[in-house]
Design a protein around this motif. Structure first.
Motif, mmCIF file in Angstrom:
data_model
loop_
_atom_site.group_PDB
_atom_site.id
_atom_site.type_symbol
_atom_site.label_atom_id
_atom_site.label_comp_id
_atom_site.label_asym_id
_atom_site.label_seq_id
_atom_site.Cartn_x
_atom_site.Cartn_y
_atom_site.Cartn_z
ATOM 1 N N LYS A 122 -0.679 -6.299 -9.812
ATOM 2 C CA LYS A 122 -0.350 -5.932 -11.184
ATOM 3 C C LYS A 122 0.397 -4.604 -11.156
ATOM 4 O O LYS A 122 0.503 -3.942 -10.113
ATOM 5 C CB LYS A 122 -1.615 -5.815 -12.033
ATOM 6 C CG LYS A 122 -2.609 -4.780 -11.563
ATOM 7 C CD LYS A 122 -3.849 -4.800 -12.434
ATOM 8 C CE LYS A 122 -4.843 -3.710 -12.041
ATOM 9 N NZ LYS A 122 -5.257 -3.791 -10.629
ATOM 10 N N ASP A 123 0.918 -4.220 -12.293
ATOM 11 C CA ASP A 123 1.716 -3.003 -12.384
ATOM 12 C C ASP A 123 0.935 -1.788 -11.892
ATOM 13 O O ASP A 123 -0.232 -1.594 -12.256
ATOM 14 C CB ASP A 123 2.155 -2.762 -13.829
ATOM 15 C CG ASP A 123 3.115 -1.606 -13.949
ATOM 16 O OD1 ASP A 123 4.187 -1.679 -13.340
ATOM 17 O OD2 ASP A 123 2.785 -0.632 -14.657
ATOM 18 N N GLY A 124 1.578 -0.995 -11.061
ATOM 19 C CA GLY A 124 0.970 0.234 -10.573
ATOM 20 C C GLY A 124 0.183 0.091 -9.289
ATOM 21 O O GLY A 124 -0.231 1.104 -8.701
ATOM 22 N N ASP A 125 -0.047 -1.138 -8.842
ATOM 23 C CA ASP A 125 -0.753 -1.323 -7.574
ATOM 24 C C ASP A 125 0.033 -0.682 -6.432
ATOM 25 O O ASP A 125 1.274 -0.709 -6.421
ATOM 26 C CB ASP A 125 -0.947 -2.804 -7.268
ATOM 27 C CG ASP A 125 -2.087 -3.429 -8.045
ATOM 28 O OD1 ASP A 125 -2.818 -2.691 -8.731
ATOM 29 O OD2 ASP A 125 -2.250 -4.663 -7.966
ATOM 30 N N VAL A 126 -0.681 -0.129 -5.481
ATOM 31 C CA VAL A 126 -0.077 0.429 -4.275
ATOM 32 C C VAL A 126 -0.566 -0.393 -3.088
ATOM 33 O O VAL A 126 -1.774 -0.547 -2.884
ATOM 34 C CB VAL A 126 -0.437 1.913 -4.082
ATOM 35 C CG1 VAL A 126 0.130 2.435 -2.761
ATOM 36 C CG2 VAL A 126 0.087 2.740 -5.253
ATOM 37 N N ILE A 127 0.370 -0.943 -2.342
ATOM 38 C CA ILE A 127 0.047 -1.787 -1.191
ATOM 39 C C ILE A 127 0.393 -1.017 0.076
ATOM 40 O O ILE A 127 1.555 -0.673 0.314
ATOM 41 C CB ILE A 127 0.837 -3.109 -1.235
ATOM 42 C CG1 ILE A 127 0.618 -3.828 -2.563
ATOM 43 C CG2 ILE A 127 0.435 -4.000 -0.067
ATOM 44 C CD1 ILE A 127 1.543 -5.024 -2.770
ATOM 45 N N ASP A 128 -0.607 -0.734 0.875
ATOM 46 C CA ASP A 128 -0.366 -0.072 2.152
ATOM 47 C C ASP A 128 0.153 -1.089 3.155
ATOM 48 O O ASP A 128 -0.390 -2.190 3.292
ATOM 49 C CB ASP A 128 -1.652 0.563 2.681
ATOM 50 C CG ASP A 128 -2.099 1.747 1.839
ATOM 51 O OD1 ASP A 128 -1.223 2.467 1.327
ATOM 52 O OD2 ASP A 128 -3.318 1.944 1.686
ATOM 53 N N ALA A 129 1.207 -0.705 3.861
ATOM 54 C CA ALA A 129 1.815 -1.610 4.833
ATOM 55 C C ALA A 129 2.290 -0.788 6.024
ATOM 56 O O ALA A 129 3.349 -0.164 5.974
ATOM 57 C CB ALA A 129 2.976 -2.376 4.210
ATOM 58 N N GLY A 130 1.498 -0.769 7.071
ATOM 59 C CA GLY A 130 1.885 -0.020 8.243
ATOM 60 C C GLY A 130 2.002 1.456 7.950
ATOM 61 O O GLY A 130 1.098 2.078 7.402
ATOM 62 N N ASP A 131 3.162 2.030 8.286
ATOM 63 C CA ASP A 131 3.387 3.456 8.111
ATOM 64 C C ASP A 131 3.829 3.831 6.705
ATOM 65 O O ASP A 131 4.010 5.015 6.406
ATOM 66 C CB ASP A 131 4.458 3.936 9.106
ATOM 67 C CG ASP A 131 4.004 3.817 10.550
ATOM 68 O OD1 ASP A 131 2.773 3.782 10.778
ATOM 69 O OD2 ASP A 131 4.869 3.746 11.441
ATOM 70 N N ILE A 132 4.043 2.855 5.844
ATOM 71 C CA ILE A 132 4.546 3.134 4.501
ATOM 72 C C ILE A 132 3.689 2.409 3.466
ATOM 73 O O ILE A 132 2.810 1.611 3.811
ATOM 74 C CB ILE A 132 6.034 2.719 4.342
ATOM 75 C CG1 ILE A 132 6.206 1.224 4.635
ATOM 76 C CG2 ILE A 132 6.918 3.545 5.255
ATOM 77 C CD1 ILE A 132 7.652 0.750 4.489
#
Length: 219
Positions: A122-132
């Motif tokens: 949903k809006d505003g979610d932050v998805i961690d993916a590796g180094d970014i």
């Protein structure tokens, strides 16, 4: 297979045109041999061959929306790689319904394979993916659950913002009013971004602010 490559600070993006109507699949390097893919619109064997040839580990598949030409290859790629699939909650029905995802219109004889394993965003979610990490921007208009994914100076816009254009709003669930609101939001983002859309070539947000006829015309 048409491949474009761009170095963006710490982020490398490779773009493949896949499927029956040349939908962009963006492969984003997130550290070491790990990558994510943004939209897998068909021809999964081409993406899988690229991953295998370059010894890459696909950890996530980000979907900008649920139309057939952006999801047709997801099932096969997920089955081989075990990548996690992310989609906005409003577009979840499109992962299995060939009417709402337009498969019947784009390629009526296709053997579409529903995607049953996914994570909603949903809006505003932050998805961690590796180094970014990527921030989810809900940008409805093309579909109710259209999103952009933003990281550093990279903006993956799906079928919301194109080079000098915008996504269609005449499909079921489309909305001119929502599209203009989404454009207004993107226009107000601080700074510049390299924009990687769902079709055609890449651009920059600053170029679109100055030249895109839709973006220029909104306040």
């Amino acid at each position: 297979m048409n491949v474009q490559e761009s170095e963006i600070f710490m982020i490398t993006v490779k773009t493949f045109m896949l499927g029956s109507i040349a939908t962009n699949c963006h492969v984003v390097y997130i550290g070491g041999s790990d990558v994510i893919a943004v939209d897998v619109g068909g021809e999964p064997e081409k993406l899988l061959r690229f991953l295998n040839d370059n010894k890459l580990n696909l950890t996530k598949i980000f979907l900008t929306h649920g139309h057939y030409d952006h999801i047709d290859g997801v099932y096969d790629v997920q089955k081989v790689t075990n990548a996690k699939v992310y989609i906005h909650e409003f577009d979840v029905p499109m992962l299995s319904d060939t009417q709402s995802n337009l498969a019947f219109w784009i390629e009526p004889t296709a053997d579409f394979k529903p995607v049953t394993e996914y994570i909603t965003v949903k809006d505003g979610d932050v998805i961690d993916a590796g180094d970014i990490s990527f921030t989810v921007l809900h940008t409805p208009g093309h579909t109710p659950g259209s999103v952009c994914y933003m990281s550093e100076d990279v903006l993956l816009t799906g079928d919301t913002l194109f080079n000098m254009s915008r996504g269609r709003t005449d499909f079921p669930g489309g909305s001119d009013e929502q599209m203009l609101s989404s454009f207004r939001r993107l226009k107000k983002l601080e700074g510049d971004y390299r924009v990687f859309p769902g079709h055609n070539g890449s651009t920059t947000l600053e170029f679109e602010r100055k030249n895109n006829p839709v973006m220029r015309g909104i306040i």
